[in-house]
Design a protein around this motif. Structure first.
Motif, mmCIF file in Angstrom:
data_model
loop_
_atom_site.group_PDB
_atom_site.id
_atom_site.type_symbol
_atom_site.label_atom_id
_atom_site.label_comp_id
_atom_site.label_asym_id
_atom_site.label_seq_id
_atom_site.Cartn_x
_atom_site.Cartn_y
_atom_site.Cartn_z
ATOM 1 N N GLY A 79 8.372 0.697 1.436
ATOM 2 C CA GLY A 79 7.265 -0.076 1.970
ATOM 3 C C GLY A 79 5.957 0.384 1.366
ATOM 4 N N MET A 80 4.873 -0.222 1.818
ATOM 5 C CA MET A 80 3.535 0.101 1.324
ATOM 6 C C MET A 80 2.530 -0.136 2.438
ATOM 7 S SD MET A 80 3.568 -1.954 -2.318
ATOM 8 C CE MET A 80 2.141 -1.095 -2.999
ATOM 9 N N THR A 81 1.413 0.554 2.375
ATOM 10 C CA THR A 81 0.324 0.266 3.303
ATOM 11 C C THR A 81 -0.024 -1.220 3.252
ATOM 12 O OG1 THR A 81 -0.569 2.486 2.963
ATOM 13 C CG2 THR A 81 -2.068 0.831 3.883
ATOM 14 N N VAL B 50 1.387 -9.356 4.770
ATOM 15 C CA VAL B 50 1.108 -8.755 3.458
ATOM 16 C C VAL B 50 -0.377 -8.946 3.153
ATOM 17 C CG1 VAL B 50 1.582 -8.909 0.981
ATOM 18 C CG2 VAL B 50 3.453 -9.136 2.631
ATOM 19 N N ILE B 51 -0.991 -7.931 2.561
ATOM 20 C CA ILE B 51 -2.430 -7.953 2.259
ATOM 21 C C ILE B 51 -2.827 -9.218 1.485
ATOM 22 C CG2 ILE B 51 -2.120 -6.718 0.069
ATOM 23 C CD1 ILE B 51 -4.730 -5.256 0.622
ATOM 24 N N SER C 162 -9.185 -12.097 -4.446
ATOM 25 C CA SER C 162 -7.863 -12.024 -3.833
ATOM 26 C C SER C 162 -7.051 -10.894 -4.454
ATOM 27 C CB SER C 162 -7.123 -13.350 -4.016
ATOM 28 O OG SER C 162 -5.783 -13.239 -3.562
ATOM 29 N N ALA C 163 -6.200 -10.260 -3.628
ATOM 30 C CA ALA C 163 -5.280 -9.224 -4.116
ATOM 31 C C ALA C 163 -3.965 -9.836 -4.574
ATOM 32 C CB ALA C 163 -5.025 -8.199 -3.016
ATOM 33 N N TRP D 93 1.548 -14.220 -4.361
ATOM 34 C CA TRP D 93 2.398 -13.040 -4.196
ATOM 35 C C TRP D 93 1.601 -11.778 -4.483
ATOM 36 C CZ3 TRP D 93 7.848 -13.098 -3.202
ATOM 37 C CH2 TRP D 93 8.393 -14.389 -3.061
ATOM 38 N N PHE D 94 1.982 -10.679 -3.800
ATOM 39 C CA PHE D 94 1.343 -9.388 -4.046
ATOM 40 C C PHE D 94 2.200 -8.586 -5.010
ATOM 41 C CE2 PHE D 94 0.894 -4.848 -3.002
ATOM 42 C CZ PHE D 94 -0.441 -4.680 -3.307
ATOM 43 N N ASP D 95 1.609 -8.140 -6.111
ATOM 44 C CA ASP D 95 2.327 -7.329 -7.101
ATOM 45 C C ASP D 95 2.269 -5.867 -6.668
ATOM 46 O OD1 ASP D 95 3.053 -5.833 -9.494
ATOM 47 O OD2 ASP D 95 2.887 -7.738 -10.533
ATOM 48 N N THR D 96 3.439 -5.274 -6.427
ATOM 49 C CA THR D 96 3.507 -3.940 -5.835
ATOM 50 C C THR D 96 3.254 -2.815 -6.832
ATOM 51 O OG1 THR D 96 5.885 -3.699 -6.258
ATOM 52 C CG2 THR D 96 5.223 -4.789 -4.192
ATOM 53 N N GLY D 97 3.391 -3.104 -8.136
ATOM 54 C CA GLY D 97 3.298 -2.047 -9.130
ATOM 55 C C GLY D 97 4.608 -1.318 -9.338
#
Length: 318
Positions: A100-102, A170-171, A180-181, A187-191
């Motif tokens: 997971g992620m913050t 999701v952020i 925008s993130a 979609w959010f790219d997690t890295g």
């Protein structure tokens, strides 16, 4: 730690189900955790791999079998296969991989076997357990091709891609930032670099910033670390990309030996011989007394790259 995504949301879950919550505070060394688990009869524990390495070593040293501990959850970074085996075989404890992620509040996946997996052998179950698992309701995952932006790639459990996530919690924006993130299609790219299979099980290959590009080919630092951690005389291991005059980058292994070990650099490099392709074997091993950790127990590879990132250039220069 409570400051890290509210301890992965555990205080809320504990309150919801009415269970006792035991917090170690600053006492995260192995001996303190063994005492805490045995004294308070802790049945479920959550932490990052470096925490569990210290716990296993301390339990073996004290003779504790951690009899109350039935399950532990591993997140923050990939869990070495040797650690899953140790918990199962030495302490009869079921290890659950999670990710997971913050930015996703915080759970992205958790690994529980499906009904069709229950008849498998222990070794086959272990191989499934090595993935970070499947997303919960409300979270969608996809893999995209780095070269084609939002082009989704195959879910075959083999092909790696950029891990992206989508969901109501999701952020959308970082604090204080107007842009925008998210990607253009939301979609959010997690890295992270990962694989997905047809059952939705996600397996991390590496952080994109920790991948090693050697002669145009990618090498996973996580895979090399897991192999090193499988050696009985290694207590902790980190692999970084070091600059190389010919291949751009080559892997260098930073390792902590267990007490009284006489293991040499040559011995450890030979341990890789039948486990990865020859060109993926690290160029150097640097034995150290400590590896820098963040406040959440993750290895600080940025610091290691600053210390050892030019070691191969210095070696080539004579």
């Amino acid at each position: 730690p409570m400051f890290h995504v509210n301890a992965w949301g555990t205080p809320y879950a504990a309150a919801m189900v009415g269970c006792t919550l035991v917090l170690p505070g600053p006492g995260l060394d192995g001996a303190s955790l063994v005492n805490l688990i045995d004294n308070y009869q802790v049945s479920v524990a959550l932490g990052v791999p470096t925490i569990w390495q210290g716990l296993i070593a301390a339990a073996n040293q004290s003779g504790s079998k951690l009899e109350s501990l039935k399950r532990n959850v591993v997140g923050g970074s990939a869990c070495p296969p040797a650690m899953l085996r140790a918990f199962k075989e030495q302490f009869n404890c079921e290890t659950i991989h999670a990710w997971g992620m913050t930015e996703i509040s915080p759970l992205g996946t958790a690994n529980q076997l499906k009904t069709k997996h229950l008849h498998l052998s222990d070794e086959e179950k272990l191989q499934i357990r090595l993935s970070q698992g499947r997303p919960p309701f409300g979270v969608d995952l996809r893999l995209t091709d780095a070269e084609k932006g939002t082009h989704e790639i195959e879910r075959d459990g083999q092909t790696t891609g950029n891990l992206q996530v989508k969901g109501h919690w999701v952020i959308s924006h970082y604090f204080g930032k107007e842009e925008s993130a998210l990607t253009a299609d939301g979609w959010f790219d997690t890295g992270d670099i990962a694989t997905l299979d047809q059952d939705g099980f996600m397996k991390l290959s590496d952080r994109s910033k920790d991948l090693i590009k050697s002669g145009g080919e990618w090498i996973s630092s996580v895979e090399l670390e897991n192999i090193a951690m499988g050696h009985p005389e290694i207590a902790m291991a980190a692999v970084i990309a070091a600059q190389h005059p010919k291949w751009d980058e080559r892997p260098v292994l930073i390792a902590i030996k267990k007490p009284d070990s006489q293991l040499s650099e040559t011995d450890l490099l030979e341990y890789y011989a039948d486990k990865v392709a020859k060109w993926q074997i690290p160029d150097r091993v640097v034995f150290v007394d400590a590896i820098p950790l963040s406040g959440t127990g993750k290895m600080l590879k940025k610091d290691l790259r600053e210390l050892y990132g030019t070691i191969l250039l210095e070696q080539a220069a004579g």
